[in-house]
Scaffold this motif. Structure first.
Motif, PDB file in Angstrom:
ATOM      1  N   THR A  39     -27.226  33.753 -14.925  1.00 21.75           N
ATOM      2  CA  THR A  39     -26.419  34.918 -14.565  1.00 21.75           C
ATOM      3  C   THR A  39     -24.939  34.575 -14.380  1.00 21.75           C
ATOM      4  N   ALA A  40     -24.547  33.368 -14.792  1.00 19.77           N
ATOM      5  CA  ALA A  40     -23.159  32.954 -14.626  1.00 19.77           C
ATOM      6  C   ALA A  40     -22.242  33.790 -15.506  1.00 19.77           C
ATOM      7  N   GLY A  41     -21.156  34.253 -14.942  1.00 17.00           N
ATOM      8  CA  GLY A  41     -20.177  35.001 -15.721  1.00 17.00           C
ATOM      9  C   GLY A  41     -19.407  34.073 -16.636  1.00 17.00           C
ATOM     10  N   THR A  42     -18.864  34.608 -17.723  1.00 13.66           N
ATOM     11  CA  THR A  42     -18.106  33.794 -18.669  1.00 13.66           C
ATOM     12  C   THR A  42     -16.803  34.493 -19.033  1.00 13.66           C
ATOM     13  N   LEU A  43     -15.894  33.716 -19.614  1.00 18.83           N
ATOM     14  CA  LEU A  43     -14.713  34.290 -20.242  1.00 18.83           C
ATOM     15  C   LEU A  43     -15.044  34.494 -21.710  1.00 18.83           C
ATOM     16  N   ASP A  44     -14.715  35.657 -22.245  1.00 14.82           N
ATOM     17  CA  ASP A  44     -14.982  35.966 -23.648  1.00 14.82           C
ATOM     18  C   ASP A  44     -13.650  36.024 -24.372  1.00 14.82           C
ATOM     19  N   PHE A  77     -16.501  18.650 -13.033  1.00 15.64           N
ATOM     20  CA  PHE A  77     -16.405  19.873 -13.826  1.00 15.64           C
ATOM     21  C   PHE A  77     -16.798  19.592 -15.264  1.00 15.64           C
ATOM     22  N   VAL A  78     -17.453  20.577 -15.881  1.00 15.57           N
ATOM     23  CA  VAL A  78     -17.742  20.536 -17.311  1.00 15.57           C
ATOM     24  C   VAL A  78     -17.380  21.912 -17.870  1.00 15.57           C
ATOM     25  N   LEU A  79     -16.409  21.954 -18.784  1.00 17.74           N
ATOM     26  CA  LEU A  79     -16.095  23.188 -19.493  1.00 17.74           C
ATOM     27  C   LEU A  79     -17.093  23.311 -20.624  1.00 17.74           C
ATOM     28  N   GLN A  80     -17.819  24.420 -20.659  1.00 18.37           N
ATOM     29  CA  GLN A  80     -18.820  24.651 -21.696  1.00 18.37           C
ATOM     30  C   GLN A  80     -18.408  25.852 -22.523  1.00 18.37           C
ATOM     31  N   SER A  81     -18.769  25.828 -23.810  1.00 16.95           N
ATOM     32  CA  SER A  81     -18.491  26.977 -24.666  1.00 16.95           C
ATOM     33  C   SER A  81     -19.737  27.349 -25.461  1.00 16.95           C
ATOM     34  N   SER A  82     -19.724  28.579 -25.956  1.00 19.83           N
ATOM     35  CA  SER A  82     -20.864  29.099 -26.703  1.00 19.83           C
ATOM     36  C   SER A  82     -20.370  30.136 -27.708  1.00 19.83           C
ATOM     37  N   PRO A  83     -20.924  30.145 -28.904  1.00 19.52           N
ATOM     38  CA  PRO A  83     -20.552  31.185 -29.863  1.00 19.52           C
ATOM     39  C   PRO A  83     -21.187  32.532 -29.536  1.00 19.52           C
ATOM     40  N   ASP A  84     -22.310  32.508 -28.805  1.00 23.21           N
ATOM     41  CA  ASP A  84     -23.081  33.729 -28.572  1.00 23.21           C
ATOM     42  C   ASP A  84     -23.372  34.030 -27.104  1.00 23.21           C
ATOM     43  N   THR A  87     -26.298  29.791 -26.156  1.00 20.59           N
ATOM     44  CA  THR A  87     -26.443  28.365 -26.446  1.00 20.59           C
ATOM     45  C   THR A  87     -25.132  27.676 -26.090  1.00 20.59           C
ATOM     46  N   TRP A  88     -25.178  26.737 -25.138  1.00 21.02           N
ATOM     47  CA  TRP A  88     -23.960  26.153 -24.593  1.00 21.02           C
ATOM     48  C   TRP A  88     -23.786  24.705 -25.007  1.00 21.02           C
ATOM     49  N   LYS A  89     -22.524  24.301 -25.216  1.00 22.17           N
ATOM     50  CA  LYS A  89     -22.223  22.891 -25.460  1.00 22.17           C
ATOM     51  C   LYS A  89     -21.058  22.491 -24.555  1.00 22.17           C
ATOM     52  N   ASP A  90     -21.064  21.226 -24.163  1.00 23.01           N
ATOM     53  CA  ASP A  90     -20.000  20.690 -23.319  1.00 23.01           C
ATOM     54  C   ASP A  90     -18.760  20.419 -24.168  1.00 23.01           C
ATOM     55  N   GLU A  91     -17.605  20.819 -23.661  1.00 21.52           N
ATOM     56  CA  GLU A  91     -16.336  20.603 -24.363  1.00 21.52           C
ATOM     57  C   GLU A  91     -15.478  19.550 -23.664  1.00 21.52           C
ATOM     58  N   HIS A 119     -17.209  32.181 -25.966  1.00 22.46           N
ATOM     59  CA  HIS A 119     -17.550  32.319 -24.550  1.00 22.46           C
ATOM     60  C   HIS A 119     -17.320  30.988 -23.851  1.00 22.46           C
ATOM     61  N   MET A 120     -16.739  31.035 -22.648  1.00 15.99           N
ATOM     62  CA  MET A 120     -16.499  29.811 -21.885  1.00 15.99           C
ATOM     63  C   MET A 120     -16.925  29.998 -20.447  1.00 15.99           C
ATOM     64  N   ARG A 121     -17.430  28.910 -19.878  1.00 17.04           N
ATOM     65  CA  ARG A 121     -17.736  28.894 -18.454  1.00 17.04           C
ATOM     66  C   ARG A 121     -17.452  27.485 -17.940  1.00 17.04           C
TER      67      ARG A 121
END
Length: 143
Positions: A39-44, A77-84, A87-91, A119-121
């Motif tokens: 349920t974590a919010g993200t930046l789109d 901290f880990v900045l993660q991104s996702s195209p959708d 599915t998240w990957k560490d950046e 998407h980023m969180r």
């Protein structure tokens, strides 16, 4: 027309004394600090009139000086991104010791890879001991 703006993780600076930021428990910082990954919010970055430009930076700034009982708190901290958004990957990953979190001081700045998803969180994990004071501002800023 596309435009860029800086965007902070969270509606206000991140309070390090938030109950979700328990020792060794991953919390996710989107529009709020939430200990539940699902349920974590993200930046789109492709929402209405936005695009994700190359060479954006992640910046973490001390908003209020951090404290802990034995001066042994840290936060990873880990900045993660996702195209959708699923599915998240560490950046970018980095750790900050309590002594580095000082009011009005830039703590870290990193360039976000151009291939990052829309998407980023920000995942945060406190180590050592809990914080008794302190706030940080984490944001993505276009160069």
């Amino acid at each position: 027309m596309l435009y860029e703006k800086k965007r902070a993780f969270g509606r206000e600076p991140i309070d390090l004394t938030n109950a979700a930021l328990a020792v060794d428990t991953a919390a996710y910082v989107g529009q709020a600090v939430d200990a539940v990954e699902a349920t974590a919010g993200t930046l789109d970055y492709e929402a209405e009139n936005q695009h994700f430009p190359e060479e954006n930076t992640l910046e973490v700034i001390g908003w209020e000086t951090a404290l802990s009982a034995a001066k042994g708190a840290s936060i990873a901290f880990v900045l993660q991104s996702s195209p959708d958004g699923e599915t998240w990957k560490d950046e970018v990953a980095f750790s900050v010791n309590e002594a580095e979190i000082v009011k009005d001081i830039l703590i870290r700045r990193f360039t976000i890879p151009a291939q990052a998803g829309r998407h980023m969180r920000l995942k945060a994990t406190v180590g050592g001991e809990v914080f008794t004071a302190g706030k940080i501002l984490a944001l993505v800023r276009p160069l």
